[in-house]
Design a protein around this motif. Sequence first.
Motif: not given
Length: 123
Positions: A109-123
């Motif tokens: 509601s403050s105008g933020y939207d998804v721009y990129q997605v960070a995907l992460r896997k623990d090793l």
Amino acid sequence: MMVTDWVGYLRFRDAFAEVLDPRLYTIEWLDKQVLECKVTFWRTVKAAIIAELKIYPTGAADVHGLIAAGDMADIVETLIPAAEQWGRDLGCLGAIIESREGWKRTLKSSGYDVYQVALRKDL
């Protein structure tokens, strides 16, 4: 020379420590960033946030929200707008928050939207 609000920071230090992933960031690292004025700190009585400038290779910049703690209403209604204004005053192109999934819903509601997605896997 910038002077940080160290006493104000200390009021929220334990809360910041609770939300940091200690495998990636230590509270001592955050302390140093604040003390050396490498980040900017805003607070109200009930909440606090820390942000930095993210400078891109072109020289363009965004306000990069690093961490927040405390009352959600203060964060969303007072502190994030203050950080956004700071960015506008410095000529930033935008503001970016890389955090947990819940912020996506909270800040929509403050105008933020998804721009990129960070995907992460623990090793």
